[in-house]
Scaffold this motif. Structure first.
Motif, short mmCIF file in Angstrom:
data_model
loop_
_atom_site.label_atom_id
_atom_site.label_comp_id
_atom_site.label_asym_id
_atom_site.label_seq_id
_atom_site.Cartn_x
_atom_site.Cartn_y
_atom_site.Cartn_z
N ARG A 122 43.72 26.56 39.54
CA ARG A 122 44.92 27.33 39.48
C ARG A 122 45.52 27.68 38.27
O ARG A 122 45.80 28.29 36.41
CB ARG A 122 45.56 28.79 40.43
CG ARG A 122 44.88 29.80 41.15
CD ARG A 122 44.69 30.58 39.89
NE ARG A 122 45.46 31.41 39.62
CZ ARG A 122 44.56 31.75 38.37
NH1 ARG A 122 43.69 31.57 37.80
NH2 ARG A 122 45.94 32.87 37.40
N ARG A 123 46.31 26.26 37.81
CA ARG A 123 47.44 25.47 37.43
C ARG A 123 46.40 25.49 36.27
O ARG A 123 47.01 24.88 35.15
CB ARG A 123 47.96 24.47 37.59
CG ARG A 123 48.57 24.83 38.75
CD ARG A 123 50.25 24.96 38.36
NE ARG A 123 50.94 24.71 39.36
CZ ARG A 123 51.54 25.19 40.03
NH1 ARG A 123 51.32 26.72 40.71
NH2 ARG A 123 52.52 25.14 41.35
N LEU A 124 45.42 25.34 36.11
CA LEU A 124 44.01 25.17 34.79
C LEU A 124 43.24 26.49 35.14
O LEU A 124 43.13 25.88 33.71
CB LEU A 124 42.76 24.51 35.74
CG LEU A 124 43.66 22.69 36.02
CD1 LEU A 124 41.94 22.09 36.48
CD2 LEU A 124 43.89 22.12 34.77
N GLY A 125 43.82 27.80 35.30
CA GLY A 125 43.26 28.53 34.46
C GLY A 125 42.20 29.69 35.83
O GLY A 125 41.38 30.31 35.10
N MET A 126 41.56 28.65 36.45
CA MET A 126 40.46 29.40 37.15
C MET A 126 40.71 30.61 38.15
O MET A 126 42.39 30.38 38.52
CB MET A 126 39.72 27.76 37.63
CG MET A 126 39.30 26.89 36.74
SD MET A 126 38.25 25.46 38.22
CE MET A 126 38.61 24.11 36.73
N GLU A 127 39.78 31.28 38.37
CA GLU A 127 40.04 32.28 39.74
C GLU A 127 39.29 31.53 40.47
O GLU A 127 38.34 30.97 40.76
CB GLU A 127 38.92 33.38 38.64
CG GLU A 127 38.98 34.00 37.80
CD GLU A 127 40.62 34.88 37.63
OE1 GLU A 127 41.13 35.68 38.63
OE2 GLU A 127 41.17 34.12 36.73
N VAL A 128 40.87 31.67 41.52
CA VAL A 128 40.34 30.88 43.24
C VAL A 128 40.17 31.75 44.61
O VAL A 128 41.31 32.62 44.07
CB VAL A 128 41.16 29.52 43.10
CG1 VAL A 128 41.10 29.03 44.15
CG2 VAL A 128 41.09 29.19 41.72
N THR A 129 39.20 31.97 45.08
CA THR A 129 39.33 32.75 46.56
C THR A 129 39.65 32.13 47.64
O THR A 129 38.10 31.08 47.78
CB THR A 129 38.58 33.81 46.38
OG1 THR A 129 38.47 34.21 44.77
CG2 THR A 129 38.49 34.87 48.02
N VAL A 130 39.92 31.75 47.91
CA VAL A 130 40.47 31.13 49.86
C VAL A 130 39.38 31.95 50.72
O VAL A 130 40.30 32.70 51.18
CB VAL A 130 41.92 30.56 49.85
CG1 VAL A 130 41.88 29.38 50.96
CG2 VAL A 130 42.39 29.49 48.46
N TYR A 131 38.86 31.68 51.29
CA TYR A 131 38.37 31.78 52.82
C TYR A 131 39.20 31.03 53.84
O TYR A 131 38.74 29.70 54.09
CB TYR A 131 36.65 32.46 52.63
CG TYR A 131 36.05 33.50 51.89
CD1 TYR A 131 36.51 34.25 51.80
CD2 TYR A 131 36.22 32.91 50.57
CE1 TYR A 131 36.14 35.73 50.53
CE2 TYR A 131 35.69 33.45 49.09
CZ TYR A 131 35.56 34.92 49.02
OH TYR A 131 35.04 35.75 48.71
#
Length: 397
Positions: free
Chosen positions: A20-29
């Protein structure tokens, strides 16, 4: 760029923060509503792991949640001091080791991941993952599917991602040790010291905790996998018998006010496939190590993966670079962890030799022998572009 992270423990939450610090969209399952539950187990973070937390901007929060432990003392079963060394660092390093409950660490990292903009979905267990040229598709037991450019398998030693990545991957085996943790009260213990007793039936760890309490962990040598269905009273009686000849562990067990469920300790053969062009394993999913380094190595993985994604022009090249950057260090750590485990299951002759040689060895060789581990610095986290997009992977996603 979209990223799926499987597993919301230390490795998963840390990778979510970094990406996220790199600006990516992240979803944790995460399969469970809680990352592992507050089962009472504690862990330590060494200086190499703390540097990662600093790079991620969450060091202070974790330090405040844990216990500052600058020293480690090692004792023989007779109570003889075998060594007194800096805990998880070299002398002169101001980053003192931090010990805290595993659930507390995960909660702190999860909170930071959410604050950074990651999405965390609980109650979802992945059952399939298919990598394609366009990306990766994850399928969950609920019937939910998710698509992304990258899937990060951070789902622990019983990783489903590992077996999906390689159907012939090794599976965990009982390591000849089981662990029980608890809390005692009314025992005088020097604060700031992590005490490890090499007992006759396995290691015994204790340290001073807030409120005048003592956290302890018995790592019991037991060649045959034990039956775990005993009551708390039965476990305490068993432990009292096993540690009856070690004075301080016996006193701590007698003063125990809280006991937590026992857990089996496992080992895993080297994992031959830790990534493909779309999937990568982090932490215990790819290399369970123990020896007080499990969490720190998982944190290193998370940061190095993010750095690799920032530096390479495609996901496939980034994952190859990540593996190249981590493989030698992980192999060395696995070897060290195996030696650490063997020391806890040593027979009478090996114990006598250790008690004789360790004071000399610690005094002469400790700093040199551990420098490779504790002085390691994974580096800094690259910054995202001002438009919110990462400075990475602009082509050939």
């Amino acid at each position: 760029m979209n990223v799926i992270v499987i597993g919301g423990g230390v490795a998963g939450a840390a990778s979510a923060i970094a990406l996220r610090r790199l600006g990516m969209e992240v979803t944790v399952y995460e399969a469970y509503a809680e990352p592992a539950g507050q089962v009472g187990s504690f862990l330590s973070l060494a200086s190499n792991g703390l540097r990662v937390l600093r790079a991620l901007g969450v060091l202070e929060q974790v330090q405040q949640a844990g216990i500052d432990v600058p020293r480690q003392r090692m004792w023989s079963s007779s109570g003889r001091l075998l060594g007194d060394v800096p805990r998880g660092r070299l002398s002169g390093d101001e980053l003192h080791s931090v010990t805290l409950m595993r659930g507390t660490l995960v909660e702190a990292l999860r909170a930071q991941a959410l604050a950074a903009g990651a999405v965390i979905v609980t109650g979802e267990r992945m059952v399939d993952a298919v990598a394609t040229e366009e990306g990766v598709r994850a399928v969950f037991a609920s019937g939910r599917t998710a698509h992304a450019s990258l899937l990060v398998g951070a789902d622990g030693i019983w990783s489903a991602t590992r077996s999906l990545l390689d159907p012939h991957a090794p599976t965990p085996e009982y390591a000849g040790l089981y662990s029980i943790t608890g809390v005692a009260e009314g025992i005088e213990t020097d604060p700031g010291a992590f005490n490890l007793t090499f007992a006759r039936n396995g290691a015994f760890i204790h340290l001073a905790a807030p409120g005048g309490k003592v956290w302890w962990s018995a790592q019991v040598s037991c060649p045959e996998q034990p039956e775990l269905g005993l009551t708390e009273e039965e476990w305490l009686r068993r432990l009292a018998g096993l540690y009856r000849r070690e004075h301080l562990p016996s006193a701590i067990l007698e003063a125990t006010t809280e006991l937590h469920r026992p857990t089996l300790m496992h080992r895993l053969d080297a994992v031959p496939v830790r990534h493909n062009d779309r999937i990568a394993l982090l932490g215990d999913a790819g290399h369970p190590v123990g020896a007080g380094q499990g969490a720190s190595m998982a944190l290193e993985d998370a940061l190095v993966l993010a750095q690799s994604l920032a530096a390479e022009p495609s996901v496939a090249e980034a994952l190859s670079a990540y593996e190249a950057a981590r493989s030698a260090r992980i192999a060395k750590m696995v070897k060290a962890a195996s030696a650490n485990r063997d020391a806890k299951t040593a027979g009478p002759l090996a114990r006598r030799m250790r008690d004789l040689m360790m004071p000399v060895g610690v005094r002469l060789f400790y700093e040199k022998a551990t420098a490779w581990l504790y002085t390691y610095d994974s580096g800094e986290l690259p910054t995202a572009r001002t438009d919110g997009e990462p400075q990475v992977l602009s082509a050939r996603l």
